[in-house]
Design an enzyme around this catalytic site. Structure first.
Site: not given
Ligand code: NAI
Length: 337
Positions: A123, A170, A203, A227, A231
Site C-alpha cells: 500500500y 505467508k 489462506d 484489509d 472485511d
C-alpha cells in the site's frame, strides 16, 4: 472541549456524517463532555471541486484537531486515507469483530480484533512499469513490524479475552518479506510469556475465520492481508454495517468505518450508520485514555450499549434485517442516549 475534524466523504458518507453530528450534538447537550466539530471535504467530490482529493485546508484543520472522524470516500480512497495514514504515522489499524444478539452472525461467541500494520506493504503506492510488466514494491521493515507486533500484544494484554495473538502471514512463499514480519512478531512474543502466540498462513486464516472464528482473539498482520481479512471478519459477525475501525499513531488517531462509500445505496436514506457510530465509540475510548478522561469512557459505553440495545430489540436498518431508515435509526439512538 475536544476539537473533532470530520471528513464527510462521498456516497453514503454525507448521510452517515449527519447521523454522527446528531449523536455528537446530543452528547454535547446531555452529557458533561463537549465537542466542536469541523466538517471537511476530501475524496471524489473534493477532487472534482478543487482538483485535490485531499485539500491542504483539510490537512491543516485535521492537524489542529484532537482527533479525526472520516466517513468513507470513493474511488480516490487511496489518495485520502492511505496518504493520511502515512502522513500522520497512524501505524495501527484496529478492526474489532464481535457477535451481538440479533445480528446475522455465523456464531454468537465471536470476539476478535484485527491489528493491521497500516503504513507499509503493497500500500505504499510504489508501482511502476518495466517493459510489458507492471511491478509493485512490497516493503516490510523490521521497525514497523516490531511496532505493530508490540501493539497487538499490548491489545491482547488489555482485552478481557483469550489472551492470544495470531500472527498471519505467508512466509512459506514470501520468504524474505513475510519471513521478516513473522520473525519480528516471534521476537516480540518473547516479551509477553503470559500471551499465547501462534502463527497462521493467510489462506488458512481466511478459512478458519469461517470454520472456527470463535478461536481468534488478536490477529496481527500486514497491510493488504489485514484489509481483506477485516472485511471477511466483519461479514462473519453480520456485515459491514456494524464494523468500526481506528487508525492509531503515537499522538493522533483517525476513526472511520471499515466499509466504503456504498454508491449502490447512496442517497436512499437506508445506510446503516452504526459502523461510523461505533468508530466514534472507539474515538471516545482513545480520547479517554490519552487525556485520562473517564467521562469519555462513560459516554462511549453509553453509545455502544444504546446501539446494541436497539438492535437487540429489533430496531435495525435494512442491511441487518430491519426496516429503519438512516434518519429513523439515528433518531432512536438520539432519543435513547
Ligand atoms: P463498500 O464497502 O462501499 O460496499 C460493499 C457492500 O456493502 C455494498 O453492497 C454496500 O451497499 C454495502 N454497505 C457498505 N456499507 C454499508 C452501510 N453502512 N450500510 C448498509 N450497507 C452497506 O465497498 P465497494 O462497493 O467495494 O466500494 C465503494 C467505494 O468505496 C469505492 O469507490 C471504494 O474505492 C471506496 N472505498 C473507500 C474506503 C475508505 O474510504 N476507507 C474503503 C473501502 C472502499
Amino acid at each position: 472541549m475536544y476539537k473533532i475534524s470530520l471528513i464527510t466523504g462521498d456516497g453514503i458518507g454525507p448521510e452517515i456524517s449527519e447521523s454522527a453530528i446528531s449523536v455528537l450534538n446530543t452528547i454535547n447537550d446531555k452529557f458533561d463532555l463537549k465537542f466542536e466539530i469541523t466538517k471537511l471535504s476530501a475524496g471524489d467530490k473534493a477532487l472534482k471541486d478543487t482538483g485535490k482529493a485531499l485539500p491542504d485546508e483539510t490537512i491543516s484543520v485535521i492537524k489542529q484537531s484532537d482527533a479525526c472522524l472520516k466517513a468513507p470516500v470513493g474511488e480516490s480512497a487511496a489518495d485520502v486515507i492511505v496518504v493520511l495514514r502515512r502522513m500522520l504515522d497512524l501505524y495501527a489499524n484496529i478492526r474489532p469483530a464481535k457477535s451481538y444478539p440479533h445480528m446475522p452472525a455465523l456464531r454468537d461467541d465471536i470476539d476478535m480484533v484485527i491489528v493491521r500494520e497500516n503504513t507499509e506493504d503493497l500500500y505504499t503506492g510504489k508501482e511502476f512499469r518495466v517493459g510489458d510488466s507492471a511491478v509493485a514494491l512490497r516493503i516490510i521493515s523490521k521497525a514497523a513490524s516490531k511496532r505493530i507486533a508490540k501493539y497487538a500484544f499490548e491489545t491482547a494484554k488489555q482485552r478481557n479475552s483469550k489472551k492470544k495473538v495470531t500472527c498471519v502471514h505467508k512466509s512459506n512463499v514470501m520468504k524474505i518479506t513475510d519471513g521478516l514480519f513473522a520473525k519480528a512478531c516471534t521476537d516480540v512474543s518473547k516479551d509477553y510469556p503470559e500471551i499465547t502466540f501462534e502463527e497462521m498462513y493467510v489462506d488458512a486464516c481466511a478459512m478458519n475465520l469461517i470454520r472456527q472464528p470463535q478461536e481468534f482473539d488478536v490477529v496481527v498482520t500486514t497491510n493488504l492481508f489485514g484489509d481483506i481479512l477485516s472485511d471477511e471478519s466483519s461479514q462473519v459477525v453480520g456485515g459491514l454495517g456494524m464494523a468500526p475501525a481506528a487508525n492509531i499513531g503515537d499522538s493522533f488517531a483517525l476513526f472511520e468505518p471499515v466499509h466504503g462509500a456504498a454508491f449502490d445505496i447512496a442517497g436512499q436514506n437506508i445506510a446503516n450508520p452504526s459502523s461510523f457510530l461505533l468508530s466514534i465509540k472507539m474515538m471516545f475510548d482513545w480520547l479517554g485514555a490519552k487525556h485520562n478522561d473517564s467521562k469519555c469512557f462513560e459516554v462511549g459505553r453509553k453509545l455502544e450499549s444504546t446501539i446494541f440495545d436497539l438492535v437487540k430489540s429489533g430496531v435495525k436498518t435494512k442491511d441487518i434485517g430491519g426496516d429503519m431508515s438512516t434518519t429513523e435509526f439515528t433518531k432512536q439512538i438520539v432519543d435513547n442516549l
